[in-house]
Motif scaffolding. Structure first.
Motif, short mmCIF file in Angstrom:
data_model
loop_
_atom_site.label_atom_id
_atom_site.label_comp_id
_atom_site.label_asym_id
_atom_site.label_seq_id
_atom_site.Cartn_x
_atom_site.Cartn_y
_atom_site.Cartn_z
N LYS A 1 20.98 7.59 7.19
CA LYS A 1 20.28 7.44 8.48
C LYS A 1 20.93 6.33 9.30
N HIS A 2 20.61 6.36 10.60
CA HIS A 2 21.06 5.28 11.48
C HIS A 2 19.95 4.24 11.55
N LEU A 3 20.28 3.01 11.22
CA LEU A 3 19.27 1.96 11.12
C LEU A 3 19.51 0.90 12.19
N ALA A 4 18.43 0.36 12.72
CA ALA A 4 18.53 -0.77 13.63
C ALA A 4 17.53 -1.82 13.17
N LEU A 5 17.80 -3.07 13.51
CA LEU A 5 16.99 -4.18 12.97
C LEU A 5 16.59 -5.14 14.08
N ILE A 6 15.29 -5.46 14.13
CA ILE A 6 14.80 -6.51 15.02
C ILE A 6 14.12 -7.55 14.14
N VAL A 7 14.49 -8.81 14.33
CA VAL A 7 13.94 -9.89 13.50
C VAL A 7 13.23 -10.89 14.40
N SER A 8 12.03 -11.28 13.97
CA SER A 8 11.27 -12.30 14.68
C SER A 8 11.21 -13.56 13.83
N SER A 9 11.64 -14.69 14.42
CA SER A 9 11.51 -15.97 13.70
C SER A 9 10.95 -17.00 14.68
N HIS A 10 10.57 -18.18 14.15
CA HIS A 10 10.19 -19.25 15.07
C HIS A 10 11.43 -19.77 15.76
N SER A 11 12.44 -20.15 14.96
CA SER A 11 13.67 -20.68 15.56
C SER A 11 14.90 -20.45 14.69
N SER A 12 14.71 -20.15 13.39
CA SER A 12 15.88 -20.02 12.50
C SER A 12 16.70 -18.78 12.84
N GLY A 13 18.03 -18.88 12.67
CA GLY A 13 18.93 -17.75 12.88
C GLY A 13 18.72 -16.68 11.81
N ILE A 14 19.18 -15.46 12.11
CA ILE A 14 18.74 -14.31 11.31
C ILE A 14 19.80 -13.76 10.35
N SER A 15 20.90 -14.50 10.13
CA SER A 15 21.97 -13.91 9.30
C SER A 15 21.49 -13.60 7.87
N GLY A 16 20.56 -14.42 7.34
CA GLY A 16 20.04 -14.16 5.99
C GLY A 16 19.25 -12.86 5.94
N ASP B 1 0.84 -1.20 0.00
CA ASP B 1 0.00 0.00 0.00
C ASP B 1 0.88 1.25 0.00
N PRO B 2 0.41 2.35 -0.61
CA PRO B 2 1.20 3.58 -0.58
C PRO B 2 1.46 4.02 0.86
N VAL B 3 2.64 4.61 1.06
CA VAL B 3 3.06 5.04 2.40
C VAL B 3 3.15 6.55 2.42
N SER B 4 2.57 7.19 3.43
CA SER B 4 2.56 8.66 3.43
C SER B 4 3.69 9.26 4.27
N VAL B 5 4.41 8.42 5.02
CA VAL B 5 5.46 8.95 5.91
C VAL B 5 6.66 9.42 5.11
N THR B 6 7.15 10.64 5.42
CA THR B 6 8.34 11.18 4.74
C THR B 6 9.58 10.88 5.57
N LEU B 7 10.47 10.09 5.02
CA LEU B 7 11.66 9.68 5.78
C LEU B 7 12.57 10.84 6.13
N ASP B 8 12.49 11.92 5.34
CA ASP B 8 13.31 13.11 5.61
C ASP B 8 13.21 13.57 7.06
N ASN B 9 12.06 13.30 7.69
CA ASN B 9 11.82 13.81 9.04
C ASN B 9 12.52 12.99 10.14
N TYR B 10 13.17 11.88 9.76
CA TYR B 10 13.71 10.98 10.78
C TYR B 10 15.21 10.80 10.63
#
Ligand code: FMN
Length: 371
Positions: free
Chosen positions: A144-159, A103-112
Motif C-alpha cells: 500500500k501507499h502510506l503517508a504519515l502525520i506526526v503531532s508533537s509538542h516541539s520534538s522533531g519526528i525522525s524517531g 481494542d479489536p479492529v473491524s476494518v479490512t485493509l484489503d479495501n484500501y
C-alpha cells in the motif's frame, strides 16, 4: 530541518497562489485517488483535530485505534506510563507481547490502496498504541501507499519516521511525513492542504494488471487478480525483477521459493492449466495440470493451451530459472534469487548458462562477466 524547510516552502508556495488554487489542485488530484483510510490514535485530542482537518479535505474512511486500557485515551497526559510502554517495545520489538493491547479492529485493509497514519510523538518515538496497530497489521499493509502525520509538542519526528519504517518494511511511502507541533497546530488546515500536494498517493488505475514471466528466454504474460497478495508482489517488483528456481511437483505444477513473503488470501481452488498460485505466501506455482488446495490466486496465463504451458515450463524436465517482471524487459541482474547451495549459472534472461555462454551470468547470487 528538512521538514521545517518543506513547511516553509509550502507556506511560501501558498503566499504566491491563492488558497482556492491549492484546494482546487488537491480536489483534482484526490478525485483520482484510490480508496483511502486514515488511521489515528489521539491521547489528548491534537491528532483528532488534525484528522478532522484532513477529513474535510479528502474523501477517506477513518479508523481510531483505541487502547484496551481506556485511561490511555481519556485521562490527562501520563508521561511515566508512556515511557514504560515504549521501553517494553524497545526491549523486544519483534515480540507481539511487548506491545500494549488495543481494542479489536473491524476494518479490512484489503479495501484500501492508501493509508494515512496520524500519530502523536511520545518521547521522540511513535506513540506505543499506534505501534501496536502497525505491528499487528504489517503484512496486510504490504504494497500500500502510506503517508504519515506526526503531532508533537516541539520534538522533531525522525524517531517516529524510523519506527514507521521498521514496523512497515514493505510499503511505498507517498512522500515526506508532515510534522505538526504546538507552534503551528492552529495553522494545521493550511499545512495539510500543501502537504497533500506533495504526496504521491496510489490512484485506482495505478495497479499494474499484468505480470511478465520469463522461462528459458521466452516471456509470457499473466493477468493479475486484485488482492493484497498481488499488490504486495507488484510493490516488490517495482523495486526490481524477481528470479527464482522452480521444480516440478506432483505432475501438475512448476513451483519455487520467491525469497519473499507476501500476504495470503487463501481459498479452496481447483486449478486449471495456466493458473498462477501463491502457496504459503512465498512459493509461486505455475500450473500445467489440476490440483485442489487452499491457496492464493495470483492470476492466470493469457491464451496458452496446456501443451504450450508444458513445453514452456519444461514440465517434468527438472529445474528451470523463472523471472517475474512488470514490463517484460527483465533486469534479472539486479535481484536474482537462485539456490545458493548450487553453483548453476544463469543468463540475465533466466536460461541456464552453458560452457559457451559469453557476457553476464548470475551464479550464486553474484553477477559475473564471461568474456
Ligand atoms: C507519553 C508522552 C510523551 C510525550 N513526549 C513528547 C516529547 O518527547 N516531545 C514532544 O515534543 N512532545 C511530547 N509529547 C507531547 C505530544 O507529542 C503532543 O502533545 C501531541 O500533540 C499529542 O497528541 P494527542 O493530543 O493526539 O495525543 C508527549 C506526550 C505524551 C503523552
Amino acid at each position: 530541518m528538512k521538514q521545517i524547510m518543506m513547511l516553509l516552502a509550502a507556506l511560501l508556495l501558498t503566499c504566491s497562489a491563492s488558497d482556492g488554487d491549492a484546494k482546487a489542485e488537491n480536489t483534482q488530484a484526490l478525485a483520482n485517488m484510490g480508496k483511502t483510510l486514515i488511521v489515528y490514535y489521539s491521547y489528548t485530542g491534537n491528532c483528532e483535530a488534525i484528522v478532522n482537518s484532513l477529513a474535510s479535505q479528502i474523501t477517506a474512511d477513518q479508523l481510531e485505534i483505541q487502547p484496551a486500557e481506556k485511561g490511555l485515551r481519556y485521562e490527562a497526559n501520563n508521561y511515566t506510563l508512556g515511557a514504560q510502554l515504549l521501553n517494553a517495545i524497545k526491549a523486544n520489538p519483534n515480540d507481539a507481547s511487548s506491545y500494549p493491547t488495543i481494542d479489536p479492529v473491524s476494518v479490512t485493509l484489503d479495501n484500501y490502496q492508501n493509508v494515512i497514519i496520524v500519530t502523536p510523538l511520545w518521547w521522540s518515538q511513535m506513540a506505543a498504541i499506534m505501534q501496536t496497530y502497525l505491528f499487528n497489521n504489517s503484512a496486510q499493509m504490504a504494497g500500500k501507499h502510506l503517508a504519515l502525520i506526526v503531532s508533537s509538542h516541539s520534538s522533531g519526528i525522525s524517531g517516529v519516521v524510523s519506527d514507521a519504517q521498521r514496523l512497515l518494511p514493505n510499503v511505498t511511502w507517498a512522500g515526506e511525513a508532515l510534522w505538526i507541533n504546538a507552534s503551528n497546530h492552529s495553522n494545521r488546515a493550511l499545512l495539510i492542504t500543501n502537504w497533500l500536494t506533495t504526496q504521491n498517493f496510489q490512484t485506482s488505475n495505478d495497479m499494474p494488471k499484468q505480470l511478465h514471466i520469463t522461462i528459458g528466454g521466452v516471456t509470457k504474460t499473466a493477468m493479475l487478480v486484485s488482492n493484497s497478495s498481488t499488490e504486495a508482489l507488484v510493490a516488490q517488483l517495482q523495486q526490481g525483477d524477481i528470479t527464482y528456481e522452480a521444480h516440478d511437483y506432483g505432475n501438475f505444477e512448476k513451483v519455487g521459493d520467491l525469497g519473499y513473503s507476501f500476504p495470503q488470501n487463501n481459498e479452496q481452488i481447483t486449478t486449471v492449466p495456466g493458473d498462477i498460485i501463491l502457496y504459503q505466501g512465498s512459493n509461486l506455482c505455475i500450473y500445467y495440470d489440476t490440483n485442489s488446495w487452499n491457496f492464493t490466486r495470483i492470476g492466470w496465463l493469457n491464451g496458452m493451451t496446456q501443451a504450450d504451458i508444458k513445453q514452456w515450463v519444461n514440465a517434468g524436465g527438472g529445474n528451470v530459472s523463472v523471472t517475474l517482471s512488470l514490463n517484460g524487459r527483465t533486469t534479472a541482474c539486479r535481484q536474482v534469487r537462485v539456490d545458493e547451495t548450487k553453483s548453476q549459472a544463469y543468463t540475465p534472461a533466466g536460461t541456464v548458462a552453458t560452457a559457451g555462454t559469453k557476457g553476464i551470468v548470475i551464479q550464486n547470487g553474484k553477477k559475473i562477466i564471461i568474456r
